[in-house]
Design a protein around this motif. Structure first.
Motif, PDB file in Angstrom:
ATOM      1  N   THR A  28      39.846 -14.839  19.087  1.00  0.00           N
ATOM      2  CA  THR A  28      39.429 -14.693  18.008  1.00  0.00           C
ATOM      3  C   THR A  28      38.107 -15.015  17.769  1.00  0.00           C
ATOM      4  OG1 THR A  28      41.790 -15.144  17.187  1.00  0.00           O
ATOM      5  CG2 THR A  28      39.943 -15.219  15.443  1.00  0.00           C
ATOM      6  N   ILE A  29      37.268 -14.092  16.727  1.00  0.00           N
ATOM      7  CA  ILE A  29      35.832 -14.272  16.531  1.00  0.00           C
ATOM      8  C   ILE A  29      36.161 -14.966  15.188  1.00  0.00           C
ATOM      9  CG2 ILE A  29      33.796 -13.477  15.734  1.00  0.00           C
ATOM     10  CD1 ILE A  29      34.385 -13.718  18.782  1.00  0.00           C
ATOM     11  N   ALA A  30      35.647 -16.371  14.869  1.00  0.00           N
ATOM     12  CA  ALA A  30      35.743 -16.968  13.601  1.00  0.00           C
ATOM     13  C   ALA A  30      34.397 -17.341  13.328  1.00  0.00           C
ATOM     14  CB  ALA A  30      36.668 -17.938  13.655  1.00  0.00           C
ATOM     15  N   GLY A  31      34.150 -18.477  12.807  1.00  0.00           N
ATOM     16  CA  GLY A  31      32.916 -19.242  12.322  1.00  0.00           C
ATOM     17  C   GLY A  31      32.772 -19.482  11.023  1.00  0.00           C
ATOM     18  N   ASP A  32      31.660 -19.707  10.345  1.00  0.00           N
ATOM     19  CA  ASP A  32      31.672 -20.335   9.086  1.00  0.00           C
ATOM     20  C   ASP A  32      30.187 -19.806   8.535  1.00  0.00           C
ATOM     21  OD1 ASP A  32      29.436 -22.053  10.358  1.00  0.00           O
ATOM     22  OD2 ASP A  32      30.683 -23.541  10.338  1.00  0.00           O
ATOM     23  N   SER A  33      29.678 -20.392   7.723  1.00  0.00           N
ATOM     24  CA  SER A  33      28.410 -19.646   6.940  1.00  0.00           C
ATOM     25  C   SER A  33      27.116 -19.981   7.977  1.00  0.00           C
ATOM     26  CB  SER A  33      28.106 -20.472   5.652  1.00  0.00           C
ATOM     27  OG  SER A  33      27.884 -21.977   6.043  1.00  0.00           O
ATOM     28  N   ASN A  34      27.312 -20.521   9.094  1.00  0.00           N
ATOM     29  CA  ASN A  34      26.189 -20.647  10.100  1.00  0.00           C
ATOM     30  C   ASN A  34      26.277 -19.435  11.171  1.00  0.00           C
ATOM     31  OD1 ASN A  34      25.168 -23.196   9.057  1.00  0.00           O
ATOM     32  ND2 ASN A  34      26.697 -24.403  10.149  1.00  0.00           N
ATOM     33  N   GLY A  35      27.390 -18.768  10.996  1.00  0.00           N
ATOM     34  CA  GLY A  35      27.287 -17.386  11.833  1.00  0.00           C
ATOM     35  C   GLY A  35      28.707 -17.310  12.447  1.00  0.00           C
ATOM     36  N   ALA A  36      28.816 -16.251  13.183  1.00  0.00           N
ATOM     37  CA  ALA A  36      30.089 -15.801  14.144  1.00  0.00           C
ATOM     38  C   ALA A  36      30.117 -16.779  15.298  1.00  0.00           C
ATOM     39  CB  ALA A  36      30.256 -14.453  14.094  1.00  0.00           C
ATOM     40  N   SER A  37      31.425 -17.405  15.605  1.00  0.00           N
ATOM     41  CA  SER A  37      31.554 -17.676  16.911  1.00  0.00           C
ATOM     42  C   SER A  37      33.068 -17.796  17.166  1.00  0.00           C
ATOM     43  CB  SER A  37      31.375 -19.387  16.686  1.00  0.00           C
ATOM     44  OG  SER A  37      32.331 -19.810  15.705  1.00  0.00           O
ATOM     45  N   CYS A  38      33.164 -17.820  18.574  1.00  0.00           N
ATOM     46  CA  CYS A  38      34.522 -17.718  19.046  1.00  0.00           C
ATOM     47  C   CYS A  38      35.502 -18.875  18.749  1.00  0.00           C
ATOM     48  CB  CYS A  38      34.312 -17.746  20.602  1.00  0.00           C
ATOM     49  SG  CYS A  38      35.907 -17.371  21.528  1.00  0.00           S
ATOM     50  N   GLY A  81      27.259 -16.332  23.459  1.00  0.00           N
ATOM     51  CA  GLY A  81      26.123 -17.224  24.081  1.00  0.00           C
ATOM     52  C   GLY A  81      26.138 -18.514  23.495  1.00  0.00           C
ATOM     53  N   GLY A  82      25.413 -19.508  24.072  1.00  0.00           N
ATOM     54  CA  GLY A  82      25.303 -20.713  23.696  1.00  0.00           C
ATOM     55  C   GLY A  82      26.311 -21.476  23.831  1.00  0.00           C
ATOM     56  N   ASP A  83      25.980 -22.780  23.486  1.00  0.00           N
ATOM     57  CA  ASP A  83      26.946 -24.022  23.953  1.00  0.00           C
ATOM     58  C   ASP A  83      28.186 -23.854  22.987  1.00  0.00           C
ATOM     59  OD1 ASP A  83      25.404 -24.794  26.137  1.00  0.00           O
ATOM     60  OD2 ASP A  83      24.337 -26.257  24.863  1.00  0.00           O
ATOM     61  N   THR A  84      28.112 -23.434  21.827  1.00  0.00           N
ATOM     62  CA  THR A  84      29.048 -23.298  20.771  1.00  0.00           C
ATOM     63  C   THR A  84      29.536 -22.001  20.962  1.00  0.00           C
ATOM     64  OG1 THR A  84      27.452 -22.872  19.110  1.00  0.00           O
ATOM     65  CG2 THR A  84      28.317 -25.115  19.446  1.00  0.00           C
ATOM     66  N   ALA A  85      29.484 -21.207  21.818  1.00  0.00           N
ATOM     67  CA  ALA A  85      30.120 -19.879  21.828  1.00  0.00           C
ATOM     68  C   ALA A  85      29.925 -18.953  20.364  1.00  0.00           C
ATOM     69  CB  ALA A  85      31.577 -19.829  21.892  1.00  0.00           C
ATOM     70  N   ASN A  86      28.785 -18.611  20.339  1.00  0.00           N
ATOM     71  CA  ASN A  86      28.212 -17.800  19.294  1.00  0.00           C
ATOM     72  C   ASN A  86      28.370 -16.355  19.696  1.00  0.00           C
ATOM     73  OD1 ASN A  86      27.369 -19.730  17.557  1.00  0.00           O
ATOM     74  ND2 ASN A  86      25.446 -19.803  18.896  1.00  0.00           N
ATOM     75  N   CYS A  87      29.111 -15.480  18.603  1.00  0.00           N
ATOM     76  CA  CYS A  87      29.137 -14.033  18.919  1.00  0.00           C
ATOM     77  C   CYS A  87      27.662 -13.328  18.811  1.00  0.00           C
ATOM     78  CB  CYS A  87      30.208 -13.473  18.065  1.00  0.00           C
ATOM     79  SG  CYS A  87      30.353 -11.709  18.364  1.00  0.00           S
ATOM     80  N   LEU A  88      27.242 -13.008  19.830  1.00  0.00           N
ATOM     81  CA  LEU A  88      25.582 -12.538  19.734  1.00  0.00           C
ATOM     82  C   LEU A  88      25.847 -11.077  19.341  1.00  0.00           C
ATOM     83  CD1 LEU A  88      24.268 -14.063  23.083  1.00  0.00           C
ATOM     84  CD2 LEU A  88      24.255 -14.984  20.766  1.00  0.00           C
ATOM     85  N   SER A  89      26.902 -10.437  19.308  1.00  0.00           N
ATOM     86  CA  SER A  89      26.985  -9.058  18.695  1.00  0.00           C
ATOM     87  C   SER A  89      27.203  -9.009  17.145  1.00  0.00           C
ATOM     88  CB  SER A  89      27.980  -8.319  19.598  1.00  0.00           C
ATOM     89  OG  SER A  89      27.971  -8.364  20.943  1.00  0.00           O
ATOM     90  N   TYR A  90      27.389 -10.142  16.589  1.00  0.00           N
ATOM     91  CA  TYR A  90      27.643  -9.863  15.055  1.00  0.00           C
ATOM     92  C   TYR A  90      26.424  -9.579  14.502  1.00  0.00           C
ATOM     93  CZ  TYR A  90      27.753 -12.332  10.397  1.00  0.00           C
ATOM     94  OH  TYR A  90      27.681 -12.646   9.197  1.00  0.00           O
ATOM     95  N   THR A  91      26.777  -8.648  13.593  1.00  0.00           N
ATOM     96  CA  THR A  91      25.710  -8.004  12.509  1.00  0.00           C
ATOM     97  C   THR A  91      26.358  -8.055  11.150  1.00  0.00           C
ATOM     98  OG1 THR A  91      25.064  -6.666  14.589  1.00  0.00           O
ATOM     99  CG2 THR A  91      24.516  -6.154  12.187  1.00  0.00           C
ATOM    100  N   ALA A  92      25.593  -8.690  10.227  1.00  0.00           N
ATOM    101  CA  ALA A  92      25.872  -8.747   9.115  1.00  0.00           C
ATOM    102  C   ALA A  92      25.719  -7.317   8.469  1.00  0.00           C
ATOM    103  CB  ALA A  92      25.446  -9.643   8.147  1.00  0.00           C
ATOM    104  N   SER A  93      26.971  -6.735   7.441  1.00  0.00           N
ATOM    105  CA  SER A  93      26.715  -5.491   7.046  1.00  0.00           C
ATOM    106  C   SER A  93      26.239  -5.789   5.266  1.00  0.00           C
ATOM    107  CB  SER A  93      27.890  -4.877   6.830  1.00  0.00           C
ATOM    108  OG  SER A  93      29.019  -5.651   6.059  1.00  0.00           O
TER     109      SER A  93
END
Length: 93
Positions: A28-38, A81-93
């Motif tokens: 599940t790709i989730a996250g918060d205001s800092n971005g998308a993460s796994c 990527g990254g230690d906190t599993a960020n979704c690097l393909s995330y693109t805000a619309s």
């Protein structure tokens, strides 16, 4: 039936599902205001998941992502990527 988005690489080496790539059947790709993460990212002393690294995106909770349609990821593939599993393909619309 829709095709699930593949996870082509995951650099979160401390994740229990990373065995040379994502071995979770679906994340599940989730996250918060800092971005998308796994949201499936978990640090444990064991490795789990599928015997091979063929993970997919099961759900996306990032409504503002350009790849999100009906809570499903429509990108051809994603990278994590990254230690906190960020979704690097995330693109805000």
């Amino acid at each position: 039936m829709a095709t699930m988005t593949a996870i082509t690489s995951c650099a979160a080496t401390t994740c229990a599902y990373n065995k040379g790539g994502c071995s979770a059947e679906a994340v599940t790709i989730a996250g918060d205001s800092n971005g998308a993460s796994c949201g499936t990212f978990v640090e444990l002393d064991v490795r789990g998941g599928l015997p091979v690294a063929e993970g997919h995106v099961g759900a996306c909770q990032r409504l503002e992502c350009a790849h999100n349609k009906d809570l499903m990821c429509t990108a051809e593939a994603i990278t994590v990527g990254g230690d906190t599993a960020n979704c690097l393909s995330y693109t805000a619309s």
